[in-house]
Every structure is written in C-alpha cells, then in structure tokens.
Design a protein around this motif. Structure first.
Motif, PDB file in Angstrom:
ATOM      1  N   GLN A 183       0.832  -1.201   0.000  1.00 54.59           N
ATOM      2  CA  GLN A 183       0.000   0.000   0.000  1.00 54.59           C
ATOM      3  C   GLN A 183       0.866   1.251   0.000  1.00 54.59           C
ATOM      4  N   VAL A 184       0.316   2.304  -0.579  1.00 51.03           N
ATOM      5  CA  VAL A 184       0.931   3.629  -0.509  1.00 51.03           C
ATOM      6  C   VAL A 184      -0.127   4.549   0.077  1.00 51.03           C
ATOM      7  N   ASN A 185       0.184   5.177   1.205  1.00 50.70           N
ATOM      8  CA  ASN A 185      -0.781   6.026   1.909  1.00 50.70           C
ATOM      9  C   ASN A 185      -0.252   7.450   2.078  1.00 50.70           C
ATOM     10  N   GLN A 186      -1.179   8.389   2.084  1.00 55.27           N
ATOM     11  CA  GLN A 186      -0.828   9.778   2.380  1.00 55.27           C
ATOM     12  C   GLN A 186      -0.378   9.854   3.833  1.00 55.27           C
ATOM     13  N   GLY A 187       0.779  10.452   4.048  1.00 50.33           N
ATOM     14  CA  GLY A 187       1.282  10.618   5.405  1.00 50.33           C
ATOM     15  C   GLY A 187       1.039  12.036   5.871  1.00 50.33           C
ATOM     16  N   PRO A 188       1.553  12.382   7.042  1.00 50.68           N
ATOM     17  CA  PRO A 188       1.404  13.754   7.530  1.00 50.68           C
ATOM     18  C   PRO A 188       2.245  14.720   6.696  1.00 50.68           C
ATOM     19  N   GLY A 189       1.735  15.915   6.477  1.00 48.25           N
ATOM     20  CA  GLY A 189       2.459  16.910   5.691  1.00 48.25           C
ATOM     21  C   GLY A 189       2.603  16.445   4.256  1.00 48.25           C
ATOM     22  N   ARG A 190       3.793  16.623   3.719  1.00 50.66           N
ATOM     23  CA  ARG A 190       4.053  16.176   2.345  1.00 50.66           C
ATOM     24  C   ARG A 190       4.802  14.843   2.345  1.00 50.66           C
ATOM     25  N   ARG A 191       4.473  14.008   3.286  1.00 50.87           N
ATOM     26  CA  ARG A 191       5.154  12.721   3.412  1.00 50.87           C
ATOM     27  C   ARG A 191       4.233  11.602   2.942  1.00 50.87           C
ATOM     28  N   THR A 192       4.852  10.464   2.630  1.00 46.57           N
ATOM     29  CA  THR A 192       4.114   9.308   2.146  1.00 46.57           C
ATOM     30  C   THR A 192       4.550   8.078   2.927  1.00 46.57           C
ATOM     31  N   GLU A 193       3.580   7.263   3.285  1.00 46.80           N
ATOM     32  CA  GLU A 193       3.851   6.001   3.968  1.00 46.80           C
ATOM     33  C   GLU A 193       3.777   4.875   2.945  1.00 46.80           C
ATOM     34  N   ILE A 194       4.791   4.029   2.955  1.00 50.74           N
ATOM     35  CA  ILE A 194       4.768   2.820   2.137  1.00 50.74           C
ATOM     36  C   ILE A 194       4.657   1.645   3.089  1.00 50.74           C
ATOM     37  N   ILE A 195       3.665   0.808   2.836  1.00 53.48           N
ATOM     38  CA  ILE A 195       3.509  -0.423   3.605  1.00 53.48           C
ATOM     39  C   ILE A 195       3.885  -1.563   2.666  1.00 53.48           C
ATOM     40  N   PHE A 196       4.850  -2.359   3.111  1.00 54.25           N
ATOM     41  CA  PHE A 196       5.311  -3.481   2.308  1.00 54.25           C
ATOM     42  C   PHE A 196       4.470  -4.720   2.594  1.00 54.25           C
ATOM     43  N   LYS A 197       4.609  -5.723   1.759  1.00 57.79           N
ATOM     44  CA  LYS A 197       3.805  -6.944   1.882  1.00 57.79           C
ATOM     45  C   LYS A 197       4.023  -7.675   3.193  1.00 57.79           C
ATOM     46  N   ASN A 198       5.187  -7.470   3.833  1.00 51.44           N
ATOM     47  CA  ASN A 198       5.429  -8.103   5.135  1.00 51.44           C
ATOM     48  C   ASN A 198       4.927  -7.229   6.293  1.00 51.44           C
ATOM     49  N   GLN A 199       4.192  -6.164   5.948  1.00 49.56           N
ATOM     50  CA  GLN A 199       3.579  -5.208   6.888  1.00 49.56           C
ATOM     51  C   GLN A 199       4.579  -4.249   7.537  1.00 49.56           C
ATOM     52  N   THR A 200       5.832  -4.270   7.129  1.00 43.25           N
ATOM     53  CA  THR A 200       6.791  -3.239   7.533  1.00 43.25           C
ATOM     54  C   THR A 200       6.389  -1.954   6.821  1.00 43.25           C
ATOM     55  N   SER A 201       6.556  -0.810   7.477  1.00 40.45           N
ATOM     56  CA  SER A 201       6.224   0.448   6.817  1.00 40.45           C
ATOM     57  C   SER A 201       7.352   1.459   7.012  1.00 40.45           C
TER      58      SER A 201
ATOM     59  N   LEU B  26       8.126   5.870   6.314  1.00 37.08           N
ATOM     60  CA  LEU B  26       7.578   7.190   6.022  1.00 37.08           C
ATOM     61  C   LEU B  26       8.677   7.974   5.300  1.00 37.08           C
ATOM     62  N   LEU B  27       8.367   8.440   4.087  1.00 35.48           N
ATOM     63  CA  LEU B  27       9.361   9.140   3.275  1.00 35.48           C
ATOM     64  C   LEU B  27       8.940  10.577   3.017  1.00 35.48           C
ATOM     65  N   ASP B  28       9.936  11.449   2.896  1.00 31.65           N
ATOM     66  CA  ASP B  28       9.694  12.865   2.603  1.00 31.65           C
ATOM     67  C   ASP B  28       9.469  13.067   1.108  1.00 31.65           C
ATOM     68  N   VAL B  29       8.416  12.462   0.608  1.00 34.62           N
ATOM     69  CA  VAL B  29       8.028  12.544  -0.797  1.00 34.62           C
ATOM     70  C   VAL B  29       6.521  12.731  -0.820  1.00 34.62           C
ATOM     71  N   SER B  30       6.036  13.583  -1.721  1.00 29.55           N
ATOM     72  CA  SER B  30       4.591  13.807  -1.775  1.00 29.55           C
ATOM     73  C   SER B  30       3.865  12.540  -2.234  1.00 29.55           C
ATOM     74  N   PHE B  31       2.643  12.397  -1.776  1.00 30.10           N
ATOM     75  CA  PHE B  31       1.813  11.241  -2.115  1.00 30.10           C
ATOM     76  C   PHE B  31       1.639  11.136  -3.623  1.00 30.10           C
ATOM     77  N   GLY B  32       1.370  12.262  -4.287  1.00 31.34           N
ATOM     78  CA  GLY B  32       1.176  12.262  -5.742  1.00 31.34           C
ATOM     79  C   GLY B  32       2.417  11.804  -6.486  1.00 31.34           C
ATOM     80  N   SER B  33       3.579  12.281  -6.062  1.00 29.33           N
ATOM     81  CA  SER B  33       4.832  11.881  -6.700  1.00 29.33           C
ATOM     82  C   SER B  33       5.084  10.389  -6.508  1.00 29.33           C
ATOM     83  N   MET B  34       4.804   9.893  -5.309  1.00 27.07           N
ATOM     84  CA  MET B  34       5.026   8.471  -5.032  1.00 27.07           C
ATOM     85  C   MET B  34       4.085   7.612  -5.874  1.00 27.07           C
ATOM     86  N   LEU B  35       2.811   7.985  -5.948  1.00 25.52           N
ATOM     87  CA  LEU B  35       1.869   7.220  -6.780  1.00 25.52           C
ATOM     88  C   LEU B  35       2.310   7.228  -8.241  1.00 25.52           C
ATOM     89  N   ASN B  36       2.791   8.364  -8.709  1.00 22.03           N
ATOM     90  CA  ASN B  36       3.277   8.463 -10.080  1.00 22.03           C
ATOM     91  C   ASN B  36       4.443   7.500 -10.316  1.00 22.03           C
TER      92      ASN B  36
END
Length: 173
Positions: free
Chosen positions: A111-129, A131-141
C-alpha cells in the motif's frame, strides 16, 4: 526484524524492499537496507548500491536508465530493472543524484498512503512500513510508471522467448 546491523559487503537481492539514505551516529552518510526479514546499514549511498547491483547483473545504473528511456520514454526519476528475471524492479523517490534519494522495490509494495504533511507512507507486503519525505502524488506516479515499464519490458522478454522457442534446432542424428 534485525536493526542496525552493519554489513560491509551487502548486495541488493530479490528480498530487498528498500534502500534509503541514513546517517550513522558519527554523521557518516550511508544507506539503510530493508529486507523482508532483516535490516542492514552500509557506508554506500543508496544510488551507489543500486549501481553496484546493476553492475553485478552486467550493466550500470546509467545503462538501466538508458534502457528505460528506450522502452517507454521515461527520462527523469526513471524506474529500472536490476534483473527482470528475478523481478527486481526499483524506482527512485527523487533524482538519483540527490543524496536524499531512496530506492523502492516495486514488487514488495502492498500500500501507498498519504502521510502527515508532504510525506508518504509505504507499507510493504510483510507489513513493515516506512515514512518518506516525498509527496503522495509523486510516489503514486513513480509506482504507476514502474508498473508501466515492468509491463512493457516483461512483454518484450516474453515475445523474444516465444520467438526463440519456434526456432529450436533439431538434434543431430
């Protein structure tokens, strides 16, 4: 998950989920490598680690980026295939020349989720997550562009395999 284990000779493998920038307690730059079951710290930058992985499979980061451009026209923040045979497709979160660039393994993302501010959370298949300083839109792209590239390259490879199976030589009698 094992944390803060230093590995001087780490190689990116199909188990690698992400290679993210990291500074140790002494302020030295390096990378944190997240795998399905373990975590490593190394003294190379994420992009240098990705370049070394590409070289292990007979190319370079630059060569893989050129290949992406040739297949689907992506020129900036290009996703790459370190090794298509083992499904190792990675994408950068910023320009690979930026010291803050992380590299994410496309096949490990759940999963890719909107995080706080302009950050994005990536959840991996093993449920590790992470938080990156990248906008949600950029990450989805980046995720979508990697999927497109992966589809196009996989189809090329399958097309070549189908052609070569039609041209199998007859054994000597």
């Amino acid at each position: 998950m094992i944390e803060n284990f230093y590995s001087p000779t780490y190689e990116v493998t199909p188990l690698t989920m992400a290679v993210i920038p990291h500074q140790d307690e002494g302020g030295r730059s390096g990378a944190r490598v997240l795998e399905e079951q373990e975590e490593y710290s190394v003294h190379s930058s994420p992009s240098k680690m990705i370049d070394r992985a590409c070289k292990f499979f007979g190319s370079s980061l630059r060569g893989r980026q050129d290949g992406t451009r040739g297949i689907c026209g992506i020129t900036h923040k290009a996703p790459i295939s370190i090794d298509p045979g083992s499904g190792m497709y990675f994408f950068p979160t910023t320009s690979p020349t930026n010291p803050k660039c992380s590299w994410i393994a496309h096949s490990h993302i759940d999963q890719v989720n909107q995080g706080p501010g302009r950050r994005t959370e990536i959840i991996f298949k093993n449920q590790t997550s992470i938080l990156l300083d990248v906008s949600f839109g950029s990450m989805l792209n980046q995720v979508q562009r990697t999927a497109q590239y992966r589809y196009l390259l996989d189809n090329r490879i399958k097309g070549l395999q189908n052609q070569s199976s039609d041209k199998v030589a007859e054994p000597f009698a």
